[in-house]
Write an enzyme that holds these catalytic residues in place. Sequence first.
Site, PDB file in Angstrom:
ATOM      1  CB  CYS A  89      -0.966  -0.061   1.132  1.00 13.78           C
ATOM      2  SG  CYS A  89      -2.501   1.176   1.021  1.00 13.78           S
ATOM      3  CB  ALA A  90       0.814   4.094   2.238  1.00 15.76           C
TER       4      ALA A  90
END
Length: 183
Positions: free
Chosen positions: A103-104
Amino acid sequence: MKKIGVFLAQGFEEIEGLTVVDILRRAGIEVETISIMGTKEVCGSHKIPVLADVLYEDVDFEKLDGVVLPGGLPGTTNLGAHAGVGEVIRSFAGQDKLVAAICAAPSVLGQAGLLKGRKAACYPGYEEKLTGADVIYEEVAEAGSIITSRGMGTTIAFALRITAYLTDESKAQELAEKIIYRQ
């Protein structure tokens, strides 16, 4: 038996952290959840409290074969701000030990200079934070000992890729069949 650490920071994406723990344990891989918050209880980004196995300060990182960084906000920010996490991921990458982020969280690897010249995937909007990476838009990117993935919806594929990396493709495929993944 392989042993992996999954970092938990306040605001981590629960599915990205806990699905990885679940799948790896089903595969027979020892997993230790590691709180970087100074307390074993860590609250995820959706306000779900989770009790980590161990505090960062008490981990013997030499006994781990790799680490996983779940995404989520502010979990990713907290991981990136923790000096110890940066030291561990640089050390592991230097030893060709597994460093995986979803994800991030691949932005933390970019910030640490670990993605230069490597294929990497991340959550949309974080591409510029993958410093030096060849950004791809597939579910999972594997570049040597670094595995990255795009987000919550790719968590099972991410966990199965980690499983294959630590064991073999047939073990990951067997597990995918058992959990009825993409049948």
